[in-house]
Design a protein around this motif. Structure first.
Motif, mmCIF file in Angstrom:
data_model
loop_
_atom_site.group_PDB
_atom_site.id
_atom_site.type_symbol
_atom_site.label_atom_id
_atom_site.label_comp_id
_atom_site.label_asym_id
_atom_site.label_seq_id
_atom_site.Cartn_x
_atom_site.Cartn_y
_atom_site.Cartn_z
ATOM 1 N N VAL A 246 0.921 -1.197 0.083
ATOM 2 C CA VAL A 246 0.073 -0.087 -0.156
ATOM 3 C C VAL A 246 0.925 1.278 0.151
ATOM 4 O O VAL A 246 0.727 2.206 -0.904
ATOM 5 C CB VAL A 246 -0.917 -0.038 1.010
ATOM 6 N N GLU A 247 1.839 1.214 0.912
ATOM 7 C CA GLU A 247 2.683 2.453 0.767
ATOM 8 C C GLU A 247 3.500 2.732 -0.425
ATOM 9 O O GLU A 247 3.585 3.677 -0.997
ATOM 10 C CB GLU A 247 3.752 2.219 2.081
ATOM 11 N N SER A 248 3.799 1.571 -1.073
ATOM 12 C CA SER A 248 4.603 1.628 -2.324
ATOM 13 C C SER A 248 3.729 2.026 -3.592
ATOM 14 O O SER A 248 4.119 3.239 -4.342
ATOM 15 C CB SER A 248 5.030 0.234 -2.645
ATOM 16 N N GLN B 228 3.912 5.751 -5.705
ATOM 17 C CA GLN B 228 3.800 5.608 -6.789
ATOM 18 C C GLN B 228 2.818 6.821 -7.369
ATOM 19 O O GLN B 228 2.963 7.331 -8.517
ATOM 20 C CB GLN B 228 3.659 4.308 -7.530
ATOM 21 N N LEU B 229 1.626 6.640 -6.758
ATOM 22 C CA LEU B 229 0.756 7.601 -7.139
ATOM 23 C C LEU B 229 1.071 9.115 -6.873
ATOM 24 O O LEU B 229 0.732 9.883 -7.852
ATOM 25 C CB LEU B 229 -0.620 7.361 -6.188
ATOM 26 N N GLU B 230 2.009 9.249 -5.837
ATOM 27 C CA GLU B 230 2.398 10.675 -5.610
ATOM 28 C C GLU B 230 3.277 11.174 -6.680
ATOM 29 O O GLU B 230 3.326 12.403 -7.100
ATOM 30 C CB GLU B 230 3.092 10.784 -4.230
ATOM 31 N N GLU C 140 3.255 10.039 -9.877
ATOM 32 C CA GLU C 140 2.664 10.207 -11.020
ATOM 33 C C GLU C 140 1.849 11.481 -10.986
ATOM 34 O O GLU C 140 1.536 12.145 -12.204
ATOM 35 C CB GLU C 140 1.734 9.007 -11.225
ATOM 36 N N GLU C 141 1.327 11.853 -9.690
ATOM 37 C CA GLU C 141 0.463 13.046 -9.761
ATOM 38 C C GLU C 141 1.433 14.426 -9.764
ATOM 39 O O GLU C 141 1.069 15.480 -9.909
ATOM 40 C CB GLU C 141 -0.165 13.021 -8.338
ATOM 41 N N GLN C 142 2.840 14.258 -9.521
ATOM 42 C CA GLN C 142 3.573 15.508 -9.652
ATOM 43 C C GLN C 142 3.855 16.091 -10.964
ATOM 44 O O GLN C 142 3.713 15.310 -11.832
ATOM 45 C CB GLN C 142 5.014 14.991 -8.949
ATOM 46 N N PRO C 143 3.556 17.319 -11.062
ATOM 47 C CA PRO C 143 3.719 18.152 -12.396
ATOM 48 C C PRO C 143 5.038 17.890 -12.966
ATOM 49 O O PRO C 143 6.101 17.931 -12.243
ATOM 50 C CB PRO C 143 3.063 19.417 -11.821
ATOM 51 N N ALA C 144 4.970 17.786 -14.361
ATOM 52 C CA ALA C 144 6.435 17.772 -14.850
ATOM 53 C C ALA C 144 6.911 19.053 -14.953
ATOM 54 O O ALA C 144 6.267 19.865 -15.240
ATOM 55 C CB ALA C 144 6.197 17.164 -16.264
ATOM 56 N N ASP C 145 8.436 19.297 -14.964
ATOM 57 C CA ASP C 145 8.885 20.508 -14.900
ATOM 58 C C ASP C 145 8.900 21.130 -16.320
ATOM 59 O O ASP C 145 9.272 20.579 -17.245
ATOM 60 C CB ASP C 145 10.449 20.454 -14.045
#
Length: 105
Positions: free
Chosen positions: A90-92, A96-98, A100-105
């Protein structure tokens, strides 16, 4: 307040007066019935002396209790290991979700 009552139980033809909490009377009677059954099994195996029947029965019941306790502990360890693995998954997945949700620079 400690609500106790005197309860009569019979084991192998002998009556015993036992003081116990009122809420535990049914449990005590079930325990006495179980003990009676186990003592009769020991007596049926050829042991006739009351003291020997009582001691052998006590040893058998204690062994059964300890075996069940050991099995319970083993099951608890397996469950704890599975919970740890599940928590790690669950933590992994959350990490992974976090990512994927980070905006690309």
């Amino acid at each position: 307040m400690n609500d106790t009552t005197d309860t009569s139980i019979e084991i192998m033809g002998k009556a015993y007066q036992i003081k116990c909490p009122t809420s535990e009377v049914n449990s005590l009677q079930r325990a006495a019935q179980y003990l009676e059954e186990k003592m009769r099994e020991v007596r049926a195996s050829g042991v006739l002396n009351f003291d020997r029947v009582a001691i052998i029965t006590a040893l058998n019941v204690a062994h059964q209790l300890l075996t069940l306790e050991q099995q319970k502990n083993q099951h608890a360890q397996v469950i704890n290991q599975r919970l740890i693995k599940l928590q790690n998954k669950v933590e992994s997945a959350l990490v992974q979700l976090e990512l994927e949700e980070q905006p690309a620079d």
